[in-house]
Scaffold this active site. Structure first.
Site, mmCIF file in Angstrom:
data_model
loop_
_atom_site.group_PDB
_atom_site.id
_atom_site.type_symbol
_atom_site.label_atom_id
_atom_site.label_comp_id
_atom_site.label_asym_id
_atom_site.label_seq_id
_atom_site.Cartn_x
_atom_site.Cartn_y
_atom_site.Cartn_z
ATOM 1 N N GLY A 11 -1.361 -3.285 2.848
ATOM 2 C CA GLY A 11 -2.739 -3.249 2.327
ATOM 3 C C GLY A 11 -2.784 -3.862 0.938
ATOM 4 O O GLY A 11 -1.926 -3.578 0.104
ATOM 5 N N ARG A 72 0.240 -7.374 7.874
ATOM 6 C CA ARG A 72 1.117 -6.334 8.427
ATOM 7 C C ARG A 72 1.767 -6.971 9.651
ATOM 8 O O ARG A 72 1.060 -7.429 10.553
ATOM 9 C CB ARG A 72 0.317 -5.100 8.840
ATOM 10 N N ASP A 103 5.175 1.532 1.171
ATOM 11 C CA ASP A 103 6.383 1.972 1.889
ATOM 12 C C ASP A 103 6.749 1.078 3.080
ATOM 13 O O ASP A 103 7.921 0.818 3.321
ATOM 14 C CB ASP A 103 6.288 3.447 2.277
ATOM 15 N N THR A 126 0.057 -0.193 -3.999
ATOM 16 C CA THR A 126 -0.782 0.330 -2.917
ATOM 17 C C THR A 126 -1.777 1.277 -3.567
ATOM 18 O O THR A 126 -1.401 2.018 -4.482
ATOM 19 C CB THR A 126 0.028 1.093 -1.848
ATOM 20 N N ASP A 128 -2.850 3.911 -2.445
ATOM 21 C CA ASP A 128 -2.603 5.306 -2.052
ATOM 22 C C ASP A 128 -1.740 6.108 -3.022
ATOM 23 O O ASP A 128 -1.772 7.339 -3.010
ATOM 24 C CB ASP A 128 -1.944 5.357 -0.671
ATOM 25 N N ASP A 130 1.293 6.775 -2.883
ATOM 26 C CA ASP A 130 2.207 7.671 -2.162
ATOM 27 C C ASP A 130 3.637 7.130 -2.118
ATOM 28 O O ASP A 130 4.276 7.139 -1.068
ATOM 29 C CB ASP A 130 1.685 7.920 -0.732
ATOM 30 N N ARG A 172 -4.344 7.755 3.946
ATOM 31 C CA ARG A 172 -4.085 8.140 5.334
ATOM 32 C C ARG A 172 -3.126 9.324 5.406
ATOM 33 O O ARG A 172 -3.278 10.208 6.209
ATOM 34 C CB ARG A 172 -3.520 6.928 6.086
HETATM 35 O O1 F6P Z 1 -3.662 0.456 1.527
HETATM 36 C C1 F6P Z 1 -3.504 1.753 2.015
HETATM 37 C C2 F6P Z 1 -4.635 2.079 2.901
HETATM 38 O O2 F6P Z 1 -5.747 1.785 2.137
HETATM 39 C C3 F6P Z 1 -4.776 3.470 3.471
HETATM 40 O O3 F6P Z 1 -5.286 4.426 2.606
HETATM 41 C C4 F6P Z 1 -5.662 3.206 4.657
HETATM 42 O O4 F6P Z 1 -5.584 4.190 5.615
HETATM 43 C C5 F6P Z 1 -5.125 1.921 5.147
HETATM 44 O O5 F6P Z 1 -4.641 1.245 4.030
HETATM 45 C C6 F6P Z 1 -6.094 1.085 5.916
HETATM 46 O O6 F6P Z 1 -5.600 -0.213 5.970
HETATM 47 P P1 F6P Z 1 -6.048 -1.366 6.962
HETATM 48 O O7 F6P Z 1 -7.503 -1.228 7.188
HETATM 49 O O8 F6P Z 1 -5.672 -2.607 6.223
HETATM 50 O O9 F6P Z 1 -5.241 -1.187 8.187
#
Ligand code: F6P
Length: 322
Positions: A11, A72, A103, A126, A128, A130, A172
């Protein structure tokens, strides 16, 4: 080490560009060559490499997103594709990598190091937050500020209509964004994956607030909450009794936008530190800011160890909301 590669993956996070700028310019300052890898691991597998110079990262420090693009990659989970990537990196003369992401990015980087001895240093980026081994990840501060601004706006309409709002923020698997946003936005409740609060308790807290004269409230919900997202929780609460409420999902608005000054500085420090770590012969590690210090953490610890939530802040938000 004469040539390094750099890429952003997973992300996107505000501040990734500031980090790229720091990586490229620190490496050039040290007399190295820098190759940019487009679209994260997906681009690496296609050999999408481009030479980067001083001007490749001109006027990007203030931009959200990532000029190298991101992605991804499902293929990168498979050893044969990683072998292909290692071969392409070698062909391009890339001796070390700076991997900017979260991660998932670090798991891929660690596999590449384990199987092909590719020297990799990670930079945590990121929204998040995390990732173990750094107080904050690049992008987190911007995402929190974006969500707090949205909550301030929602509070205006909530107050005008005497309404309750469930506001869903990203995260998430972790409640870092929700906790910071809830604390800064004065939320009446914060629902996080780390603390399971059943719908009945949410309903009772809302009713107790109404009995105390609270006419409007904001409840911040982390997208990964056990009870569901904002829409789901609002639906379950309405089933328990008549509650006038609305649900808002802030979603990907939190991922975009101009990085805050704090994120730009963090990204610059960690990007430069990653290049220096490679020069010092470090590999399979992440650079992070812990307290005032830039520290290195083995990549497997960045996802294998759990970064604790600030429980003191969580308790404080409960006291202040009462
Ligand atoms: O970048 C992290 C994050 O924003 C999470 O909090 C979220 O669940 C996820 O990415 C969603 O990513 P995408 O829509 O790119 O799959």
């Amino acid at each position: 080490m004469r040539t390094i590669g750099v890429f952003t993956s997973g992300g996107d996070a505000p501040g990734m560009n500031a980090c790229l700028r720091a990586v490229v310019r620190t490496a050039l300052h040290e007399g190295m060559r820098v190759v940019g890898i487009r679209r994260g691991y997906s681009g690496m597998l296609q050999g999408e490499f481009e030479e980067m110079d001083h001007s490749s990262v001109s006027n990007v420090i203030q931009l959200g997103g990532t000029v190298l693009k991101t992605g991804r990659s499902e293929e990168f989970y498979q050893a044969e594709w990683r072998a292909k990537a290692a071969g392409l990196l070698k062909e391009a003369g890339i001796e070390g990598l700076v991997a900017i992401g979260g991660d998932g990015t670090f798991r891929g980087a660690h596999d590449l190091w384990r199987e092909h001895k590719t020297a990799v240093i990670g930079v945590p980026a990121t929204i998040d937050n995390d990732v173990y081994g750094t107080d904050a990840t690049v992008g987190y501060d911007t995402a929190v500020n974006t969500a707090v601004e949205a909550i301030d706006r929602i509070r205006d309409t909530a107050t005008s209509h005497d309404r309750l709002f469930f506001v869903e923020v990203m995260g998430r698997q972790a409640g870092f964004i929700a906790l910071a946003v809830g604390a800064a936005g004065g939320a009446e409740m914060i629902l996080l994956p780390e603390h399971d609060i059943a719908t009945g308790e949410i309903y009772n807290t809302i009713q107790a607030g109404i009995a105390q004269g609270k006419m409007s409230s904001i409840i911040v919900v982390a997208e990964g909450d056990e009870e569901g997202g904002a829409l789901e929780i609002a639906r379950k609460v309405r089933e328990l009794g008549p509650v006038e409420c609305r649900a808002t999902i802030l979603g990907h608005t939190q991922r975009g936008g101009r990085p805050t000054a704090r994120d730009r500085v963090l990204a610059s420090e960690l990007g430069a530190a990653a290049v220096r770590a490679l020069l010092e012969g470090e590999e399979d590690k992440m650079v992070g800011l812990v307290g005032e210090k830039v520290l290195l953490t083995p990549l497997p610890d960045t996802w294998g160890k759990k970064k604790p939530l600030d429980e003191h802040l969580y308790e404080l938000t409960r006291i202040l909301a009462a």
